[in-house]
Scaffold this motif. Sequence first.
Motif, PDB file in Angstrom:
ATOM      1  N   ASP A   1      16.060   2.070  -8.417  1.00 59.16           N
ATOM      2  CA  ASP A   1      17.018   0.648  -8.176  1.00 59.16           C
ATOM      3  C   ASP A   1      16.726   1.005  -6.864  1.00 59.16           C
ATOM      4  OD1 ASP A   1      17.885   1.031 -10.220  1.00 59.16           O
ATOM      5  OD2 ASP A   1      19.780   3.135  -9.926  1.00 59.16           O
ATOM      6  N   THR A   2      15.926   1.081  -5.936  1.00 58.01           N
ATOM      7  CA  THR A   2      16.040   0.487  -4.083  1.00 58.01           C
ATOM      8  C   THR A   2      14.404  -0.609  -4.657  1.00 58.01           C
ATOM      9  OG1 THR A   2      14.568   2.443  -3.839  1.00 58.01           O
ATOM     10  CG2 THR A   2      17.025   2.360  -3.554  1.00 58.01           C
ATOM     11  N   GLY A   3      14.113  -0.291  -5.621  1.00 53.57           N
ATOM     12  CA  GLY A   3      13.444  -1.310  -5.927  1.00 53.57           C
ATOM     13  C   GLY A   3      11.521  -0.704  -6.031  1.00 53.57           C
ATOM     14  N   LEU A   4      10.264  -1.282  -5.703  1.00 56.83           N
ATOM     15  CA  LEU A   4       9.074  -0.965  -5.813  1.00 56.83           C
ATOM     16  C   LEU A   4       8.804  -0.349  -5.029  1.00 56.83           C
ATOM     17  CD1 LEU A   4       6.608  -1.373  -7.709  1.00 56.83           C
ATOM     18  CD2 LEU A   4       5.518  -3.100  -6.364  1.00 56.83           C
ATOM     19  N   ARG A   5       8.108   0.648  -5.680  1.00 52.35           N
ATOM     20  CA  ARG A   5       7.971   2.768  -4.312  1.00 52.35           C
ATOM     21  C   ARG A   5       5.896   2.351  -4.933  1.00 52.35           C
ATOM     22  NH1 ARG A   5       6.139   6.905  -2.414  1.00 52.35           N
ATOM     23  NH2 ARG A   5       7.319   9.079  -2.666  1.00 52.35           N
ATOM     24  N   MET A   6       5.414   2.548  -4.325  1.00 51.65           N
ATOM     25  CA  MET A   6       3.841   2.408  -4.075  1.00 51.65           C
ATOM     26  C   MET A   6       3.356   4.168  -3.430  1.00 51.65           C
ATOM     27  SD  MET A   6       0.851  -0.113  -3.682  1.00 51.65           S
ATOM     28  CE  MET A   6       1.335  -1.266  -4.706  1.00 51.65           C
ATOM     29  N   SER A   7       2.780   4.618  -4.530  1.00 51.85           N
ATOM     30  CA  SER A   7       2.392   6.178  -3.751  1.00 51.85           C
ATOM     31  C   SER A   7       0.343   6.540  -4.537  1.00 51.85           C
ATOM     32  CB  SER A   7       3.085   6.990  -4.217  1.00 51.85           C
ATOM     33  OG  SER A   7       3.030   7.590  -5.980  1.00 51.85           O
ATOM     34  N   GLY A   8       0.312   7.133  -3.641  1.00 49.42           N
ATOM     35  CA  GLY A   8      -1.504   6.998  -3.699  1.00 49.42           C
ATOM     36  C   GLY A   8      -2.049   7.488  -2.255  1.00 49.42           C
ATOM     37  N   ASP A   9      -2.954   8.686  -2.554  1.00 52.12           N
ATOM     38  CA  ASP A   9      -3.666   8.833  -1.345  1.00 52.12           C
ATOM     39  C   ASP A   9      -4.798   7.623  -0.516  1.00 52.12           C
ATOM     40  OD1 ASP A   9      -5.939   8.367  -2.847  1.00 52.12           O
ATOM     41  OD2 ASP A   9      -6.849  10.485  -3.342  1.00 52.12           O
ATOM     42  N   LEU A  10      -5.145   8.632   0.257  1.00 50.03           N
ATOM     43  CA  LEU A  10      -5.886   6.993   0.908  1.00 50.03           C
ATOM     44  C   LEU A  10      -7.261   6.392   0.192  1.00 50.03           C
ATOM     45  CD1 LEU A  10      -6.028   5.737   3.718  1.00 50.03           C
ATOM     46  CD2 LEU A  10      -7.639   7.162   4.828  1.00 50.03           C
ATOM     47  N   ARG A  11      -7.360   7.245  -0.351  1.00 48.74           N
ATOM     48  CA  ARG A  11      -8.575   6.311  -1.875  1.00 48.74           C
ATOM     49  C   ARG A  11      -8.128   4.691  -2.712  1.00 48.74           C
ATOM     50  NH1 ARG A  11     -11.263   9.553  -5.412  1.00 48.74           N
ATOM     51  NH2 ARG A  11     -12.438   8.081  -5.475  1.00 48.74           N
ATOM     52  N   ALA A  12      -7.119   5.546  -2.619  1.00 46.95           N
ATOM     53  CA  ALA A  12      -5.916   4.459  -3.542  1.00 46.95           C
ATOM     54  C   ALA A  12      -6.113   3.568  -2.731  1.00 46.95           C
ATOM     55  CB  ALA A  12      -5.186   5.172  -4.755  1.00 46.95           C
ATOM     56  N   ALA A  13      -5.279   3.802  -1.737  1.00 52.05           N
ATOM     57  CA  ALA A  13      -4.653   2.612  -0.981  1.00 52.05           C
ATOM     58  C   ALA A  13      -6.193   2.211  -0.628  1.00 52.05           C
ATOM     59  CB  ALA A  13      -4.242   3.434   0.711  1.00 52.05           C
ATOM     60  N   LEU A  14      -7.464   1.977  -0.090  1.00 55.50           N
ATOM     61  CA  LEU A  14      -8.926   1.644   0.290  1.00 55.50           C
ATOM     62  C   LEU A  14      -9.331   0.803  -1.169  1.00 55.50           C
ATOM     63  CD1 LEU A  14     -10.266   4.376   2.627  1.00 55.50           C
ATOM     64  CD2 LEU A  14      -9.439   2.081   3.087  1.00 55.50           C
ATOM     65  N   SER A  15      -8.997   1.938  -1.968  1.00 57.79           N
ATOM     66  CA  SER A  15      -9.131   0.631  -3.469  1.00 57.79           C
ATOM     67  C   SER A  15      -7.931  -0.368  -3.268  1.00 57.79           C
ATOM     68  CB  SER A  15      -8.652   1.632  -4.915  1.00 57.79           C
ATOM     69  OG  SER A  15      -9.135   0.860  -5.337  1.00 57.79           O
ATOM     70  N   GLN A  16      -6.948  -0.286  -3.639  1.00 63.06           N
ATOM     71  CA  GLN A  16      -6.297  -1.712  -2.960  1.00 63.06           C
ATOM     72  C   GLN A  16      -7.044  -2.943  -2.101  1.00 63.06           C
ATOM     73  OE1 GLN A  16      -3.864  -2.027  -5.782  1.00 63.06           O
ATOM     74  NE2 GLN A  16      -2.539  -3.221  -4.848  1.00 63.06           N
ATOM     75  N   LEU A  17      -7.031  -2.330  -1.638  1.00 64.05           N
ATOM     76  CA  LEU A  17      -7.514  -3.056  -0.309  1.00 64.05           C
ATOM     77  C   LEU A  17      -9.032  -3.615  -0.924  1.00 64.05           C
ATOM     78  CD1 LEU A  17      -6.470  -1.400   2.476  1.00 64.05           C
ATOM     79  CD2 LEU A  17      -5.756  -3.838   2.318  1.00 64.05           C
ATOM     80  N   ALA A  18      -9.994  -3.096  -1.656  1.00 67.82           N
ATOM     81  CA  ALA A  18     -11.003  -3.583  -1.553  1.00 67.82           C
ATOM     82  C   ALA A  18     -10.279  -4.707  -2.923  1.00 67.82           C
ATOM     83  CB  ALA A  18     -12.062  -2.662  -2.054  1.00 67.82           C
ATOM     84  N   LEU A  32       0.738  -0.966  -0.071  1.00 71.69           N
ATOM     85  CA  LEU A  32       0.201   0.371   0.165  1.00 71.69           C
ATOM     86  C   LEU A  32       0.590   1.229   0.053  1.00 71.69           C
ATOM     87  CD1 LEU A  32      -2.543  -1.220   2.777  1.00 71.69           C
ATOM     88  CD2 LEU A  32      -3.060  -0.715   0.196  1.00 71.69           C
ATOM     89  N   PRO A  33      -0.048   2.511  -0.570  1.00 73.00           N
ATOM     90  CA  PRO A  33       1.133   3.168  -0.115  1.00 73.00           C
ATOM     91  C   PRO A  33       1.488   4.018   1.420  1.00 73.00           C
ATOM     92  CG  PRO A  33      -0.712   4.744  -2.089  1.00 73.00           C
ATOM     93  CD  PRO A  33      -0.665   2.781  -0.947  1.00 73.00           C
ATOM     94  N   ASP A  34       2.763   4.816   1.151  1.00 69.65           N
ATOM     95  CA  ASP A  34       3.387   4.558   2.828  1.00 69.65           C
ATOM     96  C   ASP A  34       3.418   5.378   3.389  1.00 69.65           C
ATOM     97  OD1 ASP A  34       5.461   5.300   0.992  1.00 69.65           O
ATOM     98  OD2 ASP A  34       6.575   4.663   1.619  1.00 69.65           O
ATOM     99  N   ARG A  35       2.509   6.703   2.371  1.00 77.42           N
ATOM    100  CA  ARG A  35       2.432   8.004   2.878  1.00 77.42           C
ATOM    101  C   ARG A  35       1.575   8.490   2.635  1.00 77.42           C
ATOM    102  NH1 ARG A  35       7.570   9.005   0.732  1.00 77.42           N
ATOM    103  NH2 ARG A  35       9.643   8.097   1.780  1.00 77.42           N
TER     104      ARG A  35
END
Length: 179
Positions: free
Chosen positions: A102-119, A45-48
Amino acid sequence: MDFTFVSGNPALDLAGTVLSRRGDPVDLLTRPSDLERWVAACDGLPDRVTADETALRSALSLREALYRLALDRVLDRPFDPGCLGIVNDTAAGPVPTIELSDTGLRMSGDLRAALSQLARSGIALLADPHACLKECGRPDCTRIYLDRSRGARRAWCGMEECGNRVKAAAYRARRRDAD
């Protein structure tokens, strides 16, 4: 309180933020800051993200819908239509952005995007006819988890918390009976 991620799926881990739904439940997400910390700690999930009271209510509504649908699946009963609507509507929201670096995968987005990902994660799990969902075997725990063990023999949501408690109680009972 620290969060536990032992359910095998982020949607189930969200549902597991209510400890022991029987008796006197303990809700780990009571403030927007709790939700922000949970999302930051959850893999995938987005971390911020930032949350307010409205976002917290949306997350709690999704959590309860996911729990009810997972329990419906465990108990082999039809899905609750209202819960299906909540999960499907949430899944239709924005998706997180992913970037490779170079350090791997980074995911960004707001809380709505995080909840959408969880759903979406919950939908994929609940739609999988081969996914073995179970409720924890410790009487005080109501966490639902994905059992990926050989022969689907796993009995507890997690060994550290529930499995050790059950085994310690059984050991004490055997010692008591031996005396």
